[in-house]
Design a protein around this motif. Structure first.
Motif, PDB file in Angstrom:
ATOM      1  N   ASP A 152      11.589  -7.324  -4.544  1.00 40.10           N
ATOM      2  CA  ASP A 152      12.674  -6.703  -5.297  1.00 40.10           C
ATOM      3  C   ASP A 152      12.482  -7.114  -6.751  1.00 40.10           C
ATOM      4  N   ILE A 153      11.739  -6.291  -7.467  1.00 39.24           N
ATOM      5  CA  ILE A 153      11.378  -6.623  -8.841  1.00 39.24           C
ATOM      6  C   ILE A 153      11.925  -5.549  -9.765  1.00 39.24           C
ATOM      7  N   PRO A 154      13.023  -5.838 -10.458  1.00 39.04           N
ATOM      8  CA  PRO A 154      13.588  -4.844 -11.371  1.00 39.04           C
ATOM      9  C   PRO A 154      12.736  -4.706 -12.635  1.00 39.04           C
ATOM     10  N   GLY A 155      12.935  -3.600 -13.300  1.00 35.75           N
ATOM     11  CA  GLY A 155      12.249  -3.400 -14.580  1.00 35.75           C
ATOM     12  C   GLY A 155      10.785  -3.051 -14.395  1.00 35.75           C
ATOM     13  N   ILE A 193      10.555  -1.486  -8.374  1.00 37.73           N
ATOM     14  CA  ILE A 193      10.138  -1.414  -6.975  1.00 37.73           C
ATOM     15  C   ILE A 193      10.983  -2.329  -6.104  1.00 37.73           C
ATOM     16  N   ASN A 194      11.418  -1.808  -4.975  1.00 39.88           N
ATOM     17  CA  ASN A 194      12.149  -2.572  -3.981  1.00 39.88           C
ATOM     18  C   ASN A 194      11.543  -2.246  -2.621  1.00 39.88           C
ATOM     19  N   LEU A 195      10.890  -3.224  -2.003  1.00 45.59           N
ATOM     20  CA  LEU A 195      10.288  -3.049  -0.685  1.00 45.59           C
ATOM     21  C   LEU A 195      10.793  -4.139   0.253  1.00 45.59           C
ATOM     22  N   LYS A 243       2.741  18.574  -5.037  1.00 45.01           N
ATOM     23  CA  LYS A 243       3.625  17.401  -4.986  1.00 45.01           C
ATOM     24  C   LYS A 243       3.266  16.645  -3.720  1.00 45.01           C
ATOM     25  N   VAL A 244       3.276  15.339  -3.824  1.00 43.63           N
ATOM     26  CA  VAL A 244       2.929  14.507  -2.675  1.00 43.63           C
ATOM     27  C   VAL A 244       4.028  13.470  -2.452  1.00 43.63           C
ATOM     28  N   ASP A 245       4.275  13.172  -1.180  1.00 42.06           N
ATOM     29  CA  ASP A 245       5.184  12.093  -0.791  1.00 42.06           C
ATOM     30  C   ASP A 245       4.324  10.968  -0.234  1.00 42.06           C
ATOM     31  N   VAL A 246       4.544   9.760  -0.742  1.00 37.86           N
ATOM     32  CA  VAL A 246       3.751   8.602  -0.326  1.00 37.86           C
ATOM     33  C   VAL A 246       4.689   7.530   0.223  1.00 37.86           C
ATOM     34  N   GLN A 247       4.341   7.023   1.382  1.00 36.75           N
ATOM     35  CA  GLN A 247       5.103   5.924   1.970  1.00 36.75           C
ATOM     36  C   GLN A 247       4.349   4.624   1.721  1.00 36.75           C
ATOM     37  N   ILE A 248       5.027   3.644   1.123  1.00 36.12           N
ATOM     38  CA  ILE A 248       4.448   2.318   0.911  1.00 36.12           C
ATOM     39  C   ILE A 248       5.119   1.381   1.901  1.00 36.12           C
ATOM     40  N   SER A 249       4.311   0.743   2.738  1.00 39.94           N
ATOM     41  CA  SER A 249       4.831  -0.149   3.775  1.00 39.94           C
ATOM     42  C   SER A 249       4.552  -1.598   3.415  1.00 39.94           C
ATOM     43  N   ASN A 250       5.535  -2.433   3.670  1.00 45.06           N
ATOM     44  CA  ASN A 250       5.427  -3.875   3.451  1.00 45.06           C
ATOM     45  C   ASN A 250       5.417  -4.542   4.835  1.00 45.06           C
ATOM     46  N   PRO A 251       4.218  -4.877   5.361  1.00 44.39           N
ATOM     47  CA  PRO A 251       4.132  -5.451   6.705  1.00 44.39           C
ATOM     48  C   PRO A 251       4.411  -6.958   6.751  1.00 44.39           C
ATOM     49  N   ALA A 302      11.261  -6.532   3.501  1.00 44.23           N
ATOM     50  CA  ALA A 302      10.292  -7.136   4.421  1.00 44.23           C
ATOM     51  C   ALA A 302      10.189  -6.287   5.684  1.00 44.23           C
ATOM     52  N   ASN A 303       8.960  -6.132   6.180  1.00 49.54           N
ATOM     53  CA  ASN A 303       8.700  -5.374   7.404  1.00 49.54           C
ATOM     54  C   ASN A 303       9.350  -3.996   7.384  1.00 49.54           C
ATOM     55  N   ASN A 304       9.261  -3.342   6.245  1.00 50.12           N
ATOM     56  CA  ASN A 304       9.892  -2.048   6.093  1.00 50.12           C
ATOM     57  C   ASN A 304       9.049  -1.197   5.145  1.00 50.12           C
ATOM     58  N   TYR A 305       9.560  -0.080   4.697  1.00 50.30           N
ATOM     59  CA  TYR A 305       8.805   0.810   3.828  1.00 50.30           C
ATOM     60  C   TYR A 305       9.721   1.476   2.815  1.00 50.30           C
ATOM     61  N   ARG A 306       9.079   2.114   1.848  1.00 52.08           N
ATOM     62  CA  ARG A 306       9.782   2.934   0.861  1.00 52.08           C
ATOM     63  C   ARG A 306       9.022   4.236   0.733  1.00 52.08           C
ATOM     64  N   LEU A 307       9.740   5.339   0.782  1.00 51.41           N
ATOM     65  CA  LEU A 307       9.145   6.655   0.620  1.00 51.41           C
ATOM     66  C   LEU A 307       9.358   7.107  -0.816  1.00 51.41           C
ATOM     67  N   ILE A 308       8.276   7.416  -1.498  1.00 52.88           N
ATOM     68  CA  ILE A 308       8.342   7.922  -2.872  1.00 52.88           C
ATOM     69  C   ILE A 308       7.983   9.397  -2.801  1.00 52.88           C
ATOM     70  N   THR A 309       8.906  10.233  -3.221  1.00 57.45           N
ATOM     71  CA  THR A 309       8.726  11.673  -3.044  1.00 57.45           C
ATOM     72  C   THR A 309       8.442  12.386  -4.360  1.00 57.45           C
ATOM     73  N   ASN A 310       7.868  13.565  -4.209  1.00 57.05           N
ATOM     74  CA  ASN A 310       7.650  14.505  -5.313  1.00 57.05           C
ATOM     75  C   ASN A 310       6.803  13.945  -6.447  1.00 57.05           C
TER      76      ASN A 310
END
Length: 155
Positions: free
Chosen positions: A68-71, A99-101, A54-62, A103-111
């Protein structure tokens, strides 16, 4: 109001929505091209006919633009894993949407489940064991599909 006036207003509104949508797509394209990815954790490693973990990946939005795109308009389709020397080890197929990222922040996607074929790994088992000991030795790339267009993010 006559039919001609209604059709004219409808055409004007459709043009406005198209231009707004086109601008928003262009804005999101710029953000997607600047995203960064980083592996934050590897766990639950098992060896059978393949190496699974299992891998955890952090996606950063610099950028200063939030996504914020639903669906299913934005989907992380594939994650490709490589050694530091550039040898491809395998691909995971997470199909992550909604996906919701910020501005100037990140989202951690786990497992995120990953299975690497021993046939693809070949003679790189020593490199794999080295990667297990140090996640920074594993390179990652992601295929993202947004509004029908594909993007690749290289970490």
């Amino acid at each position: 109001m006559n039919l001609k006036a209604v059709l004219s207003l409808g055409a004007l509104a459709a043009t406005g929505f198209f231009v707004f949508g086109k601008d928003k797509f262009s804005e999101y394209s710029n953000v997607l091209e600047n995203l960064k990815m980083d592996i934050k954790g590897i766990r639950n490693i098992s060896f059978n006919r393949e190496i699974s973990f299992k891998v955890d990946v952090q996606i950063s939005n610099p950028t200063n633009i939030s996504i914020d795109i639903p669906g299913n308009q934005l989907v992380i389709k594939n994650l490709h894993f490589y050694t530091l020397s550039g040898k491809k080890l395998g691909t995971a197929f997470p199909n992550i949407a909604d996906i919701n990222l910020p501005a100037n922040n990140y989202r951690l996607i786990t497992n995120i489940p990953v299975s690497l074929s021993m046939a693809e790994i070949g003679n790189n088992i020593a490199e794999i064991l080295d990667i297990i000991g140090d996640k920074d030795k594993l390179k990652i790339a992601a295929d993202i599909e947004a509004f029908g267009k594909s993007f690749t993010i290289n970490a």
